[in-house]
Design a protein around this motif. Structure first.
Motif, PDB file in Angstrom:
ATOM      1  N   THR A 104      61.747  -2.560  14.559  1.00 57.48           N
ATOM      2  CA  THR A 104      60.482  -1.817  14.629  1.00 57.48           C
ATOM      3  C   THR A 104      59.344  -2.515  13.883  1.00 57.48           C
ATOM      4  OG1 THR A 104      61.149  -0.506  12.694  1.00 57.48           O
ATOM      5  CG2 THR A 104      61.655   0.395  14.887  1.00 57.48           C
ATOM      6  N   LYS A 105      59.632  -3.674  13.282  1.00 56.40           N
ATOM      7  CA  LYS A 105      58.601  -4.381  12.526  1.00 56.40           C
ATOM      8  C   LYS A 105      58.640  -5.868  12.862  1.00 56.40           C
ATOM      9  CE  LYS A 105      58.826  -1.275   8.504  1.00 56.40           C
ATOM     10  NZ  LYS A 105      59.110  -1.202   7.047  1.00 56.40           N
ATOM     11  N   ASN A 106      57.612  -6.577  12.418  1.00 51.92           N
ATOM     12  CA  ASN A 106      57.580  -8.039  12.516  1.00 51.92           C
ATOM     13  C   ASN A 106      57.656  -8.555  13.947  1.00 51.92           C
ATOM     14  OD1 ASN A 106      59.671  -7.436   9.903  1.00 51.92           O
ATOM     15  ND2 ASN A 106      57.766  -8.489   9.468  1.00 51.92           N
ATOM     16  N   VAL A 107      57.084  -7.809  14.876  1.00 52.28           N
ATOM     17  CA  VAL A 107      57.093  -8.227  16.282  1.00 52.28           C
ATOM     18  C   VAL A 107      56.372  -9.560  16.447  1.00 52.28           C
ATOM     19  CG1 VAL A 107      56.341  -7.636  18.617  1.00 52.28           C
ATOM     20  CG2 VAL A 107      57.257  -5.858  17.120  1.00 52.28           C
ATOM     21  N   ASN A 108      55.269  -9.742  15.707  1.00 48.22           N
ATOM     22  CA  ASN A 108      54.505 -10.989  15.818  1.00 48.22           C
ATOM     23  C   ASN A 108      55.329 -12.203  15.406  1.00 48.22           C
ATOM     24  OD1 ASN A 108      52.265  -9.634  16.742  1.00 48.22           O
ATOM     25  ND2 ASN A 108      51.285  -9.489  14.738  1.00 48.22           N
ATOM     26  N   ILE A 109      56.151 -12.026  14.363  1.00 50.11           N
ATOM     27  CA  ILE A 109      57.016 -13.130  13.926  1.00 50.11           C
ATOM     28  C   ILE A 109      57.993 -13.497  15.036  1.00 50.11           C
ATOM     29  CG2 ILE A 109      58.882 -13.757  12.339  1.00 50.11           C
ATOM     30  CD1 ILE A 109      57.479 -12.144  10.183  1.00 50.11           C
ATOM     31  N   ARG A 110      58.614 -12.492  15.635  1.00 54.24           N
ATOM     32  CA  ARG A 110      59.572 -12.772  16.719  1.00 54.24           C
ATOM     33  C   ARG A 110      58.881 -13.408  17.915  1.00 54.24           C
ATOM     34  NH1 ARG A 110      61.533  -7.951  14.934  1.00 54.24           N
ATOM     35  NH2 ARG A 110      60.766  -6.703  16.676  1.00 54.24           N
ATOM     36  N   ARG A 160      58.610 -18.482  21.065  1.00 55.60           N
ATOM     37  CA  ARG A 160      57.876 -19.504  21.822  1.00 55.60           C
ATOM     38  C   ARG A 160      58.543 -20.878  21.700  1.00 55.60           C
ATOM     39  NH1 ARG A 160      55.392 -16.425  25.025  1.00 55.60           N
ATOM     40  NH2 ARG A 160      53.808 -17.985  25.557  1.00 55.60           N
ATOM     41  N   PHE A 161      59.423 -21.028  20.700  1.00 53.37           N
ATOM     42  CA  PHE A 161      60.142 -22.286  20.522  1.00 53.37           C
ATOM     43  C   PHE A 161      61.532 -22.253  21.170  1.00 53.37           C
ATOM     44  CE2 PHE A 161      57.041 -22.418  17.116  1.00 53.37           C
ATOM     45  CZ  PHE A 161      56.640 -23.749  17.114  1.00 53.37           C
TER      46      PHE A 161
END
Length: 339
Positions: A293-299, A304-305
């Motif tokens: 439920t958190k850190n979606v931007n990190i994932r 992308r790699f």
């Protein structure tokens, strides 16, 4: 005849190294070298424990580190104990018994030192989860971001998303180069770049002594490498990677904000992926991917790699609920005033 098991903090360094290296889940965060790194770091305190049989053979081992954000009496309210990639134990009933004894002894020691403990899983060890839950630890969902390096450079390149390819190409077009520096004075350069990044994110950064210890202990053994992205004669981004067995761990990174548009961070990661593929490594550990439920931007960024995300999770136990509440409030104030 009943086998006697002994819990000890006096571990033969050579046997400890061999046990971790030969263990199927062995990782750099459970090695005696990392214990020495923690020992040399300001506001860090390692806890090293093992279980042996009566002959001295290691059946289980664990390295934890108590981390305080500050020294003195206030440090006791910020102290947490992190166990990354451990404990490790032999298979079978004897191993399970040894692991249980290890956790029992650990709790006896750590409850006087830390507000809470967190076991950060690097792989899936179902039997360990069972033991930790029996000991009062609670499971929390948490992703690990991993890239399979058992591929050619061309395959790794093809799995990059278009925006990462563009970023790498742009960095190369600007003649940004990647340099490995093994001179100790570059630890200060590294730290200044990482420090600026962590300050922007309002995240506490360990003392520079951590990275000095990594240089002194891990770099000579080729278990760590300091990389820098260089542009027009200036170091604009950095990455320290840990290396153990067949795995490369992306650890701490930093960059000058004004140069982020040139994508030096993308080039640093690609350098590690390319190097790992060429040198027979199997896994690139891109670190955590946050909770569901958190850190979606990190994932999204790591995906992308070509990362795949595995919910190995974390196990947490609070040793002092009162101190925990005070620590949570204190950290909010700390972020506003210090970070």
């Amino acid at each position: 005849m009943r086998e006697e098991l002994i819990v000890t903090n006096k571990i033969d360094r050579g046997e400890w190294s061999k046990f971790v290296y030969n263990h199927p889940h062995g990782n750099i965060f459970q090695t005696p070298e990392m214990a020495e790194v923690y020992k040399r770091t300001k506001n860090y305190e390692p806890i090293s424990l093992a279980v042996t049989d009566e002959t001295g053979k290691i059946l289980a081992v664990m390295l934890a580190v108590v981390i305080r954000e500050m020294g003195g009496i206030l440090g006791t309210f910020s102290a947490r104990s992190i166990i990354e990639g451990g404990p490790l134990f032999v298979e079978g009933e004897l191993g399970l018994k040894a692991a249980s004894l290890l956790i029992d002894k650990y709790e006896e020691v750590v409850k006087k030192k830390a507000v809470y403990s967190e076991v950060r899983m690097l792989t899936e060890i179902p039997s360990l989860g069972t033991i930790l839950k029996q000991q009062g630890f609670h499971f929390e969902d948490h992703f690990n971001a991993l890239i399979d390096l058992n591929k050619s450079k061309e395959e790794l390149w093809n799995q990059l998303k278009k925006d990462r390819k563009r970023g790498i190409k742009k960095a190369r077009k600007l003649n940004i180069s990647i340099e490995e520096r093994d001179e100790k004075e570059f630890v200060e350069t590294f730290y200044s770049l990482v420090q600026a990044t962590y300050k922007r994110a309002k995240i506490p950064l360990p003392d520079v002594s951590l990275f000095e210890a990594v240089y002194d202990i891990l770099v000579p053994k080729q278990n760590a490498v300091y990389l820098f992205a260089k542009y027009n004669g200036e170091y604009i981004a950095t990455q320290v990677a840990l290396i153990y067995k067949d795995t490369i761990y992306a650890w701490y990174t930093g960059a000058i904000r004004d140069y982020l548009k040139y994508h030096p961070g993308d080039l640093l990661i690609w350098h590690l992926l390319e190097w790992g593929s060429e040198n027979g490594f199997k896994t690139f550990d891109f670190g955590g991917g946050g909770s569901p439920t958190k850190n979606v931007n990190i994932r999204n960024y790591k995906a992308r790699f070509g990362c795949k995300f595995f919910n190995y999770g974390r196990f947490k136990k609070v040793h002092s609920p009162i101190k925990m509440k005070l620590a949570e409030k204190g950290f909010q104030i700390y972020r506003r005033l210090i970070l």
